[in-house]
Write an enzyme that holds these catalytic residues in place. Structure first.
Site, PDB file in Angstrom:
ATOM      1  N   ASP A   1       0.858  -1.181   0.000  1.00  0.00           N
ATOM      2  CA  ASP A   1       0.000   0.000   0.000  1.00  0.00           C
ATOM      3  C   ASP A   1       0.899   1.239   0.000  1.00  0.00           C
ATOM      4  OD1 ASP A   1      -1.643   2.158   0.615  1.00  0.00           O
ATOM      5  OD2 ASP A   1      -2.878   1.044   2.015  1.00  0.00           O
TER       6      ASP A   1
ATOM      7  N   HIS B   1       0.795   6.795   1.189  1.00  0.00           N
ATOM      8  CA  HIS B   1       1.528   7.986   1.633  1.00  0.00           C
ATOM      9  C   HIS B   1       2.884   8.129   0.930  1.00  0.00           C
ATOM     10  CE1 HIS B   1      -1.288   9.072   4.849  1.00  0.00           C
ATOM     11  NE2 HIS B   1      -1.519   7.770   4.883  1.00  0.00           N
TER      12      HIS B   1
END
Length: 381
Positions: free
Chosen positions: A196, A199
């Protein structure tokens, strides 16, 4: 039922963990809580440039159906083609990072895989794991030796593992060792790696494509998730997949199949800004420098945060975190408190989130304000 709910609310209030949705727009304070890492969300010039490129027929504010049923697909297909050009793999657009993680991971239920996730992965990943019903383990944060042992145990038991990590962790700002994880994965035939990059996209790696793409082992990463609502200042998320996984997720990811798609105009904006963000190396360099400045200021008050665009100051008590946040707001800095269950109990904190739009002098002013607030804010009783 009402009494139970009231007791829960009373407990949250007493512990300092009761949350409320702000009822007004932000003040003129410096925003150090949102995820506008490249300063795009506040860049009116870019928004005006985008709008000037649109034909009136492209102002489509609703998809009016799920992705599999929507009559208008061109805006979505354009963005996915843009992603394919960048990553050299198929990509699939989701409504949000939460939709992506819950949909992708839960879709793997029929595979019978065994999930091994970093202890600090996002709540959306945890929910995806729960929805999948698959067996799972959690390895200690960034502890690759522990990951290796859990992989060996899973494979010895005849299970095929799925490793799930974030590339940049949202509450600490530290990074996963993608290369090291990929090297361990190679020892276990059939294992898959899910990263993932919420950010990291826009901020890290070559052209801001994230850490996995620039790791030197991108071929060993099976699923990459990127979020559009943070550095890229849009809405939605995407998954970079193999051809086989792309087809599988179109047929099995329930969050894709059963949700109305995002507005087509949002997908057009995502295409516009994704291409622009790939060229924003100066903003990325500025963000690195701001991270160094912030780390220096936090070190002066005893924090140990490494330079990053996300840095925490661990307070350890929710009420003190709230009090410090309020004191900083009075000094002109919006830094919201992060409490359990977002972070483990006892690690309540202030989370400093940087933007390339911030002037370096503001970070120095923040350091002075923070020292003042720490001195004047008493410890909770």
């Amino acid at each position: 039922m009402s009494a139970t709910i009231n007791n829960i609310l009373s407990g949250l209030t007493e512990s300092g963990n009761l949350r409320q949705i702000p009822q007004q727009d932000a003040t003129g304070n410096l925003d150090l809580s949102s995820n506008d890492y490249l300063g795009i969300a506040s860049n009116c010039r870019l928004q005006e440039e985008f709008l000037s490129t649109l034909h009136p027929d492209e102002f489509i504010m609703s998809a009016s159906a799920s992705r599999l049923l929507a009559r208008r697909q061109s805006a979505f297909s354009l963005f996915e083609s843009c992603l394919r050009e960048a990553y050299h793999r198929p990509a699939l657009l989701f409504n949000s990072g939460y939709h992506a993680n819950t949909g992708l991971i839960s879709a793997l239920a029929p595979t019978g895989m065994h999930i091994i996730a970093d202890k600090l992965v996002h709540a959306s990943i945890i929910d995806g794991i729960k929805l999948s019903g698959l067996t799972f383990d959690r390895f200690r944060h960034n502890d690759l030796a522990h990951l290796d042992r859990l992989l060996a145990k899973a494979c010895a038991g005849g299970k095929t593992p799925l490793i799930v990590v974030e590339s940049v962790y949202s509450m600490d700002g530290d990074r996963a060792d993608i290369w090291g994880i990929a090297e361990i994965k190679k020892r276990y035939p059939g294992a898959m790696l899910y990263v993932d990059e919420a950010h990291a996209v826009g901020v890290c790696g070559e052209a801001g494509l994230g850490l996995a793409y620039s790791s030197g082992c991108f071929d060993d990463v099976d699923i990459v998730v990127g979020t559009l609502g943070k550095a890229l200042a849009s809405s939605g998320a995407y998954a970079v997949l193999s051809d086989e996984l792309y087809s599988y997720m179109v047929n099995k990811a329930r969050s894709l199949i059963f949700s109305t798609a995002i507005p087509p105009i949002s997908a057009l904006w995502s295409t516009f800004i994704f291409r622009r963000a790939m060229t924003m190396d100066s903003e990325r360099a500025r963000l690195v420098e701001l991270g160094r400045l912030l780390s220096k200021e936090l070190a002066a008050v005893g924090a140990e945060a490494a330079p990053s665009h996300i840095q925490p100051l661990i307070v350890g008590d929710p009420k003190r975190a709230v009090a410090l946040s309020q004191a900083l707001a009075a000094e002109g800095f919006d830094v919201l408190p992060i409490r359990t269950p977002t972070v483990p109990p006892g690690t309540d904190r202030l989370r400093f989130s940087l933007s390339a739009a911030i002037e370096p002098e503001k970070i120095q002013s923040l350091g002075a304000a923070f020292k003042k607030c720490l001195t004047n804010t008493p410890q909770p009783k």
